[in-house]
Design an enzyme around this catalytic site. Sequence first.
Site, short mmCIF file in Angstrom:
data_model
loop_
_atom_site.label_atom_id
_atom_site.label_comp_id
_atom_site.label_asym_id
_atom_site.label_seq_id
_atom_site.Cartn_x
_atom_site.Cartn_y
_atom_site.Cartn_z
N ASP A 196 0.86 -1.19 0.00
CA ASP A 196 0.00 0.00 0.00
C ASP A 196 0.89 1.24 0.00
O ASP A 196 1.89 1.29 0.71
CB ASP A 196 -0.91 0.00 1.23
CG ASP A 196 -2.04 1.01 1.10
OD1 ASP A 196 -3.20 0.59 1.03
OD2 ASP A 196 -1.75 2.23 1.07
N ILE A 197 0.51 2.23 -0.82
CA ILE A 197 1.34 3.44 -0.95
C ILE A 197 1.35 4.26 0.34
O ILE A 197 2.30 4.99 0.61
CB ILE A 197 0.86 4.27 -2.16
CG1 ILE A 197 1.97 5.14 -2.71
CG2 ILE A 197 -0.39 5.07 -1.86
CD1 ILE A 197 1.66 5.68 -4.11
N VAL B 176 -10.63 3.27 -3.67
CA VAL B 176 -10.18 2.81 -4.99
C VAL B 176 -11.15 1.72 -5.43
O VAL B 176 -11.33 0.71 -4.71
CB VAL B 176 -8.73 2.26 -4.94
CG1 VAL B 176 -8.35 1.67 -6.30
CG2 VAL B 176 -7.76 3.36 -4.56
N HIS C 80 -10.05 -4.89 -3.59
CA HIS C 80 -8.77 -5.13 -2.93
C HIS C 80 -9.01 -5.48 -1.48
O HIS C 80 -9.93 -5.00 -0.84
CB HIS C 80 -7.84 -3.93 -3.04
CG HIS C 80 -8.44 -2.65 -2.54
ND1 HIS C 80 -9.30 -1.89 -3.31
CD2 HIS C 80 -8.33 -2.02 -1.36
CE1 HIS C 80 -9.68 -0.85 -2.62
NE2 HIS C 80 -9.11 -0.89 -1.42
N HIS D 205 -7.00 -5.40 2.18
CA HIS D 205 -5.84 -4.92 2.92
C HIS D 205 -5.38 -6.03 3.85
O HIS D 205 -6.19 -6.57 4.61
CB HIS D 205 -6.20 -3.72 3.80
CG HIS D 205 -6.71 -2.52 3.07
ND1 HIS D 205 -5.93 -1.41 2.87
CD2 HIS D 205 -7.91 -2.25 2.52
CE1 HIS D 205 -6.64 -0.50 2.22
NE2 HIS D 205 -7.85 -0.98 2.00
P1 5GP Z 1 -9.64 1.66 0.25
O1 5GP Z 1 -9.75 2.99 0.97
O2 5GP Z 1 -10.31 1.74 -1.10
O3 5GP Z 1 -10.04 0.48 1.05
O4 5GP Z 1 -8.08 1.45 0.02
C1 5GP Z 1 -7.37 2.00 -1.03
C2 5GP Z 1 -5.92 1.88 -0.68
O5 5GP Z 1 -5.16 1.99 -1.86
C3 5GP Z 1 -5.42 2.97 0.28
O6 5GP Z 1 -4.90 2.36 1.46
C4 5GP Z 1 -4.35 3.70 -0.52
O7 5GP Z 1 -3.24 4.06 0.27
C5 5GP Z 1 -3.98 2.69 -1.59
N1 5GP Z 1 -3.57 3.28 -2.84
C6 5GP Z 1 -4.23 4.26 -3.53
N2 5GP Z 1 -3.59 4.52 -4.68
C7 5GP Z 1 -2.51 3.70 -4.72
C8 5GP Z 1 -1.46 3.51 -5.66
O8 5GP Z 1 -1.39 4.16 -6.71
N3 5GP Z 1 -0.53 2.57 -5.37
C9 5GP Z 1 -0.57 1.84 -4.22
N4 5GP Z 1 0.40 0.96 -4.03
N5 5GP Z 1 -1.55 1.98 -3.31
C10 5GP Z 1 -2.51 2.91 -3.56
#
Ligand code: 5GP
Length: 149
Positions: free
Chosen positions: A34-35, A99, A103, A105
């Site tokens: 995760d970034i 996103v 996915h 985590h």
């Molecule tokens: P959500 O909030 O949708 O559950 O998690 C999205 C996750 O994707 C976040 O933890 C965010 O840090 C990660 N993320 C968003 N854009 C990118 C990216 O371009 N590369 C990577 N490696 N992680 C990303």
Amino acid sequence: MDTVDNNCIFCAIVAKRASAEIVYESAGALAFMDIHPIVPGHVLVIPKKHFRNLFDFDDASAQELMRVERVVARALRSAFEADGLTVLQSNERAGGQSVFHYHAHLVPRFFSDGLLTRPEQLHGAQKRVGDGWGRAEIVERIRAQIKDQ
Ligand code: 5GP
Ligand code: ZN
């Protein structure tokens, strides 16, 4: 349904058009850092096909994803000598998704990390959704909507 979304950052990572620190790749799934990690070792596991979230996931991808989650979970536990691991997977904005490519985590956990340990700690759980419904009504509402196909 399209298997690739050209506007999706995770599809770009699958296609290697965007960079990521990939830790594991299989025919159907990808695991990368995760970034913005919550803790060191915070990994995202995604299907290579574009699915928005759990609502439109398919069984074959789900099976492969779970296999990869297990492989990565064991690696994380060994790599960090973690006490445990939390899998977090959010669906739609109201569910915390930002996103829109499925996915999970994978977050290595430690007794000392101070992060949430129980589902009811999500969002502080101040407001109880469905308060006022009887438990039997809640169970019935769910059973009535199950479409097992
Ligand atoms: P959500 O909030 O949708 O559950 O998690 C999205 C996750 O994707 C976040 O933890 C965010 O840090 C990660 N993320 C968003 N854009 C990118 C990216 O371009 N590369 C990577 N490696 N992680 C990303
Ligand atoms: Zn995508």
